[in-house]
Design an enzyme around this catalytic site. Structure first.
Site, PDB file in Angstrom:
ATOM      1  N   ASP A   1      -5.565   9.084   9.867  1.00 10.49           N
ATOM      2  CA  ASP A   1      -4.220   8.694  10.277  1.00 10.49           C
ATOM      3  C   ASP A   1      -3.791   9.377  11.559  1.00 10.49           C
ATOM      4  O   ASP A   1      -4.107  10.549  11.813  1.00 10.49           O
ATOM      5  CB  ASP A   1      -3.225   9.025   9.160  1.00 10.49           C
TER       6      ASP A   1
ATOM      7  N   GLU B   1       0.854  -1.176   0.000  1.00  9.12           N
ATOM      8  CA  GLU B   1       0.000   0.000   0.000  1.00  9.12           C
ATOM      9  C   GLU B   1       0.895   1.233   0.000  1.00  9.12           C
ATOM     10  O   GLU B   1       1.741   1.410   0.887  1.00  9.12           O
ATOM     11  CB  GLU B   1      -0.914   0.022   1.233  1.00  9.12           C
TER      12      GLU B   1
END
Length: 265
Positions: free
Chosen positions: A60, A49
């Site tokens: 995040d 990824e």
């Protein structure tokens, strides 16, 4: 069959689970990402990824937020990310690459152009964190028309209705967020992951990967008992962020080998 689908088919036949590391393109050095990806693939990564830097990565935690900030400060854009994938493909035509990011850079780039250029670069799947499935039918269809896999997130709070919708739209694999929080959180509950899998599998027929909170071989192996893949990002990004340019790929490869060994044990 896409590279992602072929990879999971091979691993399933071998009785093994997929290891999916995440790194942010252009971090910690703008010119290290291709070397880093190649090293991880050789060390046992099954899918990579590749994060597209964005200024407001709301899913995040601080580790990956800072990685995006560092990459943006170096001028890394979506155009650069696609160039990285093209360069990687010149040396590795087998390891699937998933672009993971947010809607804003893709919208600015242009959806149709993005899908076309991603395919040409050698991208295999796309995960846009803030594209909800209810608004993604056209985008998912455009990806599938180019042979790319649209990948979606599921969370502990996802309703049965949303799980079923994603089960219809997604291909390649579905990414299950193991906890209520952001990437890098340290309170992974493997029991809760195990409890969630039967409900998800009622609606999702493709492989299920689990991420958020996986930091080492022990947690990876515990999750892999119930999932088809483990995704590991913050621990890897944190490891490489302080390395010298020459040590980035070396340290990442060693980390991946340790996780791979734990999964295969």
């Amino acid at each position: 069959m896409s590279r992602i689908q072929a990879t999971f088919a091979r691993l399933g036949a071998e009785g093994r689970k997929a290891l999916i590391p995440y790194v942010t393109a252009g971090d910690p050095y703008a010119d290290v990402t291709v070397e880093l990806m190649l090293a991880m693939a050789k060390a046992g990564a099954d899918v990579i990824e590749l994060g597209v830097p964005f200024s407001d990565p709301m899913a995040d935690g601080p580790v990956i937020q800072k990685a995006s900030e560092r990459a943006l400060a170096k001028g890394v854009t979506l155009t650069h990310v696609l160039a990285i994938v093209r360069d990687f493909r010149q040396q590795d035509d087998a390891t699937p690459v998933v672009l993971m990011g947010y809607a804003n850079p893709v919208e600015r780039f242009g959806l149709e152009r993005f899908v076309t250029e991603a395919k040409a670069a050698g991208v295999d799947g796309v995960l846009i964190v803030d594209y909800p499935p209810e608004e993604s039918e056209v985008f998912a269809a455009a990806l599938k028309a180019q042979g790319l896999d649209p990948i979606f997130l599921l969370a502990p709070t996802s309703t049965d209705e949303r799980v079923a919708r994603i089960g219809q739209l997604a291909s390649g694999y579905v990414y299950y967020v193991s906890l209520k929080g952001v990437t890098g959180a340290g309170h992974l509950d493997t029991g809760a992951v195990a409890d969630a899998m039967p409900r998800l599998r009622k609606h999702v027929s493709i492989p299920l990967g689990v991420g958020f909170g996986i930091r080492d071989g022990a947690t990876a192996a515990a999750v892999a008992r119930h999932a088809d893949a483990v995704v590991i990002g913050s621990a890897l990004v944190q490891l490489i962020e302080s390395q010298t340019r020459d040590n980035v790929a070396i340290q990442a490869a060693a980390f991946i080998r340790d996780i791979r060994a734990a999964l295969d044990a």
